[in-house]
Design an enzyme around this catalytic site. Structure first.
Site, PDB file in Angstrom:
ATOM      1  N   HIS A  46       0.958  -1.620  -0.310  1.00 44.35           N
ATOM      2  CA  HIS A  46      -0.010  -0.464  -0.017  1.00 44.35           C
ATOM      3  C   HIS A  46       0.848   1.110  -0.417  1.00 44.35           C
ATOM      4  CE1 HIS A  46      -2.431   2.986   2.287  1.00 44.35           C
ATOM      5  NE2 HIS A  46      -3.574   2.374   0.801  1.00 44.35           N
ATOM      6  N   ARG A  47       1.077   1.938  -1.238  1.00 40.69           N
ATOM      7  CA  ARG A  47       1.582   3.112  -1.332  1.00 40.69           C
ATOM      8  C   ARG A  47       2.682   2.889  -1.126  1.00 40.69           C
ATOM      9  NH1 ARG A  47      -2.223   7.096   2.677  1.00 40.69           N
ATOM     10  NH2 ARG A  47      -4.053   6.386   1.756  1.00 40.69           N
ATOM     11  N   GLU A  73       1.119  -0.649  -4.791  1.00 43.06           N
ATOM     12  CA  GLU A  73      -0.158   0.352  -4.862  1.00 43.06           C
ATOM     13  C   GLU A  73       0.406   1.812  -4.954  1.00 43.06           C
ATOM     14  OE1 GLU A  73      -3.744   2.934  -3.190  1.00 43.06           O
ATOM     15  OE2 GLU A  73      -1.808   2.901  -2.334  1.00 43.06           O
ATOM     16  N   ASP A  75      -0.855   6.224  -6.099  1.00 47.15           N
ATOM     17  CA  ASP A  75      -1.946   7.597  -5.841  1.00 47.15           C
ATOM     18  C   ASP A  75      -1.127   9.010  -6.726  1.00 47.15           C
ATOM     19  OD1 ASP A  75      -4.085   6.485  -4.064  1.00 47.15           O
ATOM     20  OD2 ASP A  75      -1.929   6.848  -2.817  1.00 47.15           O
ATOM     21  N   HIS A  88      -1.024  11.266  -2.337  1.00 48.74           N
ATOM     22  CA  HIS A  88      -2.036  10.507  -1.989  1.00 48.74           C
ATOM     23  C   HIS A  88      -3.085  11.811  -1.808  1.00 48.74           C
ATOM     24  CE1 HIS A  88      -5.467   9.223   1.082  1.00 48.74           C
ATOM     25  NE2 HIS A  88      -5.765   8.392   0.141  1.00 48.74           N
ATOM     26  N   GLU A 148      -3.611   4.013  -8.314  1.00 53.80           N
ATOM     27  CA  GLU A 148      -5.180   5.012  -8.629  1.00 53.80           C
ATOM     28  C   GLU A 148      -4.626   5.978  -8.619  1.00 53.80           C
ATOM     29  OE1 GLU A 148      -8.115   6.694  -4.512  1.00 53.80           O
ATOM     30  OE2 GLU A 148      -6.788   5.284  -4.069  1.00 53.80           O
ATOM     31  N   LYS A 150      -6.197   9.501  -8.093  1.00 53.35           N
ATOM     32  CA  LYS A 150      -6.489  10.036  -7.152  1.00 53.35           C
ATOM     33  C   LYS A 150      -7.689  11.322  -7.534  1.00 53.35           C
ATOM     34  CE  LYS A 150      -6.301   8.647  -3.455  1.00 53.35           C
ATOM     35  NZ  LYS A 150      -7.292   8.487  -2.065  1.00 53.35           N
ATOM     36  N   ASP A 276      -0.058  -2.251   4.599  1.00 52.62           N
ATOM     37  CA  ASP A 276       1.278  -1.379   4.138  1.00 52.62           C
ATOM     38  C   ASP A 276       2.746  -2.491   4.829  1.00 52.62           C
ATOM     39  OD1 ASP A 276      -0.387   0.937   4.310  1.00 52.62           O
ATOM     40  OD2 ASP A 276      -0.852   1.209   6.398  1.00 52.62           O
TER      41      ASP A 276
END
Length: 287
Positions: A46-47, A73, A75, A88, A148, A150, A276
């Site tokens: 995640h990120r 991932e 954003d 993000h 993603e 955003k 995470d």
């Protein structure tokens, strides 16, 4: 004449096979099995590996590669002067030493910010990356990228801009190397229409669906343009997993931060999860 017919048949076959290999626009949406991973369980950082490095930075993405995640991932938003940048929040306040909205700042202004010190002094000087920098750095690495979009309503035309960059980097040709998702399902529909051979995901927030749940009507709509349904983990039970699979899609809940949450999701049959802490997915690799 027979030689001519034979040549034309061979040429037609070559063009069809070539189109399929390149993931051309006529390619029908196919199974998730095309995504190359080390197991059937899909581990998404995640990120980046944001439990260990500042989110949405090269440091976090490198850590995800080091930890052998299947995807990281990120954003994407757009700067004032039209560059796709990886961040993000719609403002820079939380994760940098600056203030202001991303869309009101030029790339040069964004690049002057420190995007790492808030996490740890070890990462002092870490910069906000552009999407182009990320794609270039990881296009030949053994990791896939979940992009993603955003707040795409703030950035008209961002779907086409992302598609153009994927095409420029030849990352639209390997189906599954990149997946594009958003909470804005109109945006994902537009991206799918622009580049239908690239995998897409419908993000599903708890706030928007907590009263109704994810209904069959919702899923039928998603199936027209998405390969994944990626909901908040609190919305996910075995029934939802089964209904997603019945419609030929896969499910990657977000965001997992404990072994208890990871274990529950694995045992109700999800295809993977967003976390995470990429090590939370390792236990399921051999199962």
């Amino acid at each position: 004449m027979n030689h001519c017919k034979t040549f034309l048949c061979c040429l037609s076959l070559f063009l069809v096979v070539g189109s399929l290999m390149l993931g051309g626009p006529g390619l029908k949406k196919t199974a998730f099995a095309e995504v190359k991973t080390d197991s059937r369980f899909i581990n998404v950082a995640h990120r980046g590996a944001s439990g260990y490095a500042p989110e949405n930075t090269i440091a976090a993405f490198d850590k995800a590669v080091e930890m052998k995640a299947d995807f990281f991932e990120l954003d994407v938003q757009r700067s004032k002067d039209g560059h796709l940048v990886v961040l993000h929040d719609t403002s820079v306040d939380r994760t940098t030493d600056g203030t202001g909205y991303v869309r009101d700042m030029t790339l040069a202004e964004l690049k002057r910010l420190d995007a790492g010190s808030w996490f740890s002094s070890k990462y002092s000087g870490e910069k906000i990356p552009t999407l182009e920098e990320v794609l270039e750095r990881y296009r030949n690495k053994r990791i896939n990228i979940l992009i993603e979009l955003k707040k795409p309503s703030l950035y008209p035309g961002i779907e086409q801009q992302v598609a153009n960059l994927l095409r420029e980097k030849h990352m639209d040709r390997w189906r599954g190397k990149v997946v594009v998702q958003s909470f804005n399902h109109d945006s994902i529909r537009r991206f799918h229409q622009t580049m239908p051979w690239v995998m897409t995901g419908a993000l599903v927030s708890y706030t928007s669906y907590k009263d109704t749940g994810v209904t069959n009507e919702h899923l039928n709509t998603f199936a027209r343009y998405a390969d994944f349904v990626n909901p908040n983990k609190k919305l996910v039970d075995r029934d939802l997993v089964n209904r997603v699979h019945q419609r030929g899609m896969k499910i990657l809940p977000y965001t997992v931060r404990s072994s208890e949450a990871a274990d529950r999701l694995f045992h109700i049959g999800v295809d993977g999860f967003v976390t995470d802490y990429p090590e939370l997915g390792y236990i399921y690799y051999a199962q």
